[in-house]
Motif scaffolding. Structure first.
Motif, short mmCIF file in Angstrom:
data_model
loop_
_atom_site.label_atom_id
_atom_site.label_comp_id
_atom_site.label_asym_id
_atom_site.label_seq_id
_atom_site.Cartn_x
_atom_site.Cartn_y
_atom_site.Cartn_z
N ALA A 99 0.84 -1.21 0.00
CA ALA A 99 0.00 0.00 0.00
C ALA A 99 0.87 1.26 0.00
N GLY A 100 1.81 1.31 0.91
CA GLY A 100 2.72 2.45 0.97
C GLY A 100 3.59 2.56 -0.26
N ALA A 101 4.01 1.39 -0.79
CA ALA A 101 4.87 1.38 -1.97
C ALA A 101 4.15 1.92 -3.19
N LEU A 102 2.86 1.57 -3.33
CA LEU A 102 2.11 2.09 -4.49
C LEU A 102 2.00 3.61 -4.40
N VAL A 103 1.67 4.11 -3.22
CA VAL A 103 1.56 5.56 -3.03
C VAL A 103 2.91 6.23 -3.30
N ASP A 104 3.97 5.68 -2.71
CA ASP A 104 5.30 6.28 -2.88
C ASP A 104 5.78 6.19 -4.33
N GLY A 105 5.45 5.07 -4.99
CA GLY A 105 5.82 4.91 -6.39
C GLY A 105 5.11 5.91 -7.28
N LEU A 106 3.83 6.15 -7.00
CA LEU A 106 3.08 7.15 -7.76
C LEU A 106 3.67 8.54 -7.56
N HIS A 107 4.02 8.86 -6.32
CA HIS A 107 4.66 10.16 -6.06
C HIS A 107 6.01 10.26 -6.77
N ALA A 108 6.76 9.14 -6.80
CA ALA A 108 8.10 9.15 -7.40
C ALA A 108 8.06 9.53 -8.87
N VAL A 109 7.02 9.07 -9.58
CA VAL A 109 6.92 9.39 -11.01
C VAL A 109 6.11 10.67 -11.26
N GLY A 110 5.76 11.36 -10.17
CA GLY A 110 5.09 12.66 -10.29
C GLY A 110 3.61 12.59 -10.61
N ALA A 111 2.95 11.51 -10.22
CA ALA A 111 1.53 11.34 -10.56
C ALA A 111 0.64 12.25 -9.73
N LYS A 112 -0.25 12.94 -10.40
CA LYS A 112 -1.30 13.73 -9.76
C LYS A 112 -2.68 13.15 -10.06
N ARG A 113 -2.80 12.51 -11.24
CA ARG A 113 -4.07 11.93 -11.68
C ARG A 113 -3.79 10.52 -12.19
N VAL A 114 -4.56 9.54 -11.73
CA VAL A 114 -4.30 8.15 -12.11
C VAL A 114 -5.62 7.44 -12.45
N SER A 115 -5.50 6.35 -13.21
CA SER A 115 -6.58 5.39 -13.42
C SER A 115 -6.09 4.05 -12.91
N GLY A 197 1.87 5.26 -23.78
CA GLY A 197 2.87 6.31 -23.68
C GLY A 197 2.89 7.02 -22.34
N LEU A 198 2.36 6.34 -21.31
CA LEU A 198 2.35 6.87 -19.94
C LEU A 198 3.04 5.88 -19.02
N PRO A 199 3.57 6.33 -17.88
CA PRO A 199 4.08 5.38 -16.90
C PRO A 199 2.97 4.44 -16.44
N VAL A 200 3.29 3.16 -16.35
CA VAL A 200 2.36 2.15 -15.87
C VAL A 200 3.00 1.43 -14.69
N LEU A 201 2.25 1.37 -13.58
CA LEU A 201 2.73 0.73 -12.36
C LEU A 201 1.83 -0.45 -12.02
N SER A 202 2.34 -1.33 -11.19
CA SER A 202 1.53 -2.32 -10.51
C SER A 202 1.99 -2.37 -9.07
N SER A 203 1.20 -2.99 -8.21
CA SER A 203 1.60 -3.09 -6.80
C SER A 203 2.90 -3.85 -6.63
N SER A 204 3.09 -4.91 -7.42
CA SER A 204 4.32 -5.69 -7.27
C SER A 204 5.54 -4.91 -7.77
N ALA A 206 5.82 -1.61 -7.77
CA ALA A 206 6.07 -0.57 -6.77
C ALA A 206 6.70 -1.15 -5.51
N THR A 207 6.26 -2.33 -5.09
CA THR A 207 6.83 -2.96 -3.89
C THR A 207 8.29 -3.31 -4.11
N THR A 208 8.61 -3.84 -5.28
CA THR A 208 10.01 -4.17 -5.59
C THR A 208 10.86 -2.91 -5.64
N TYR A 209 10.31 -1.86 -6.25
CA TYR A 209 11.02 -0.57 -6.30
C TYR A 209 11.38 -0.08 -4.90
N MET A 210 10.40 -0.12 -3.98
CA MET A 210 10.66 0.38 -2.63
C MET A 210 11.59 -0.55 -1.86
#
Length: 232
Positions: A99-115, A197-204, A206-210
């Motif tokens: 949960a924290g990793a997804l949030v932190d990963g989104l912030h890391a890539v500068g996300a303000k709006r997500v789907s 053409g946008l950054p794409v994340l997943s929970s796994s 983001a967790t590995t990144y953190m």
């Protein structure tokens, strides 16, 4: 968690000298309901202690919605408490929650709006949306696959998100291909990113990144989206 994170780390071994071992301890949960998630989270201290018996270097708490269903910002409470468990057990290790990793990963890539795409029933997806938005990120669109059985979530086709995410609003900064570590999506991440053409994340991812960040290691692992490009 037990398939995708090791796969990412194995891929990283082709680029860098570090080698990894993987250890797991399970909290029980069969149906993805708020009640079972609360019982599951209550068991997390035991798991942290068991894993710290192995003197691991970092711990990952796999269930994103278990954390998010416990209240806004709860990943900070959980990470602090579980870290203390490792200290008390004599093998101090940092703790990453998905949960924290997804949030932190989104912030890391500068996300303000997500789907986002989730396997959850809609009320649980709403908890996830509320949690992410409480962290300053607007969830513009979401798809809930409404799969109640946790084993069924894990049996989903890992390439299915490629097609499903075509229904998501892409007028956003980032697409989350799977907001659940249990729902496989790893082979889809780069394919979706190449298409939209946008950054794409997943929970796994983001967790590995953190985990790599906590270990002080280079976060580059090719083929798994922008977050693991080594730029962040």
């Amino acid at each position: 968690m037990e398939t995708e994170i090791p796969a990412i780390l194995r891929a990283r071994e082709a680029l860098f000298p570090e080698r990894f071992t993987f250890h797991s301890s399970r909290m029980r949960m069969k149906k993805v309901t708020k009640e079972e998630l609360e019982k599951m989270d209550a068991d997390s201290d035991r798991c942290a202690i068991e894993l710290s018996d192995a003197a691991v270097d970092v711990l990952g708490y796999a269930c994103l919605v278990a954390i998010m269903s416990m209240g806004k910002g709860y990943h900070r409470v959980s990470e602090k408490r579980l870290h203390q468990c490792t200290i008390d057990n004599g093998h101090m290790a940092p703790v990453v929650t998905s949960a924290g990793a997804l949030v932190d990963g989104l912030h890391a890539v500068g996300a303000k709006r997500v789907s986002i795409l989730t396997p959850y029933m809609k009320p649980l997806t709403q908890l996830v949306i509320d949690y992410i938005e409480n962290e300053g990120i607007e969830v513009v669109d979401s798809i809930s696959l409404e799969i109640p059985d946790n084993l069924d979530v894990g049996r989903q086709d890992p390439l299915a998100p490629v097609e499903i995410t075509k229904k998501l609003n892409t007028n956003v900064d980032v697409i989350v291909a799977s907001a659940c570590v249990q729902m496989p999506s790893l082979p889809s991440v780069q394919l979706i990113e190449d298409r939209v053409g946008l950054p794409v994340l997943s929970s796994s991812v983001a967790t590995t990144y953190m985990m790599l960040k906590k270990l002080g290691l280079d976060t580059r692992v090719d083929g798994f989206g922008s977050l693991l490009s080594g730029k962040f």
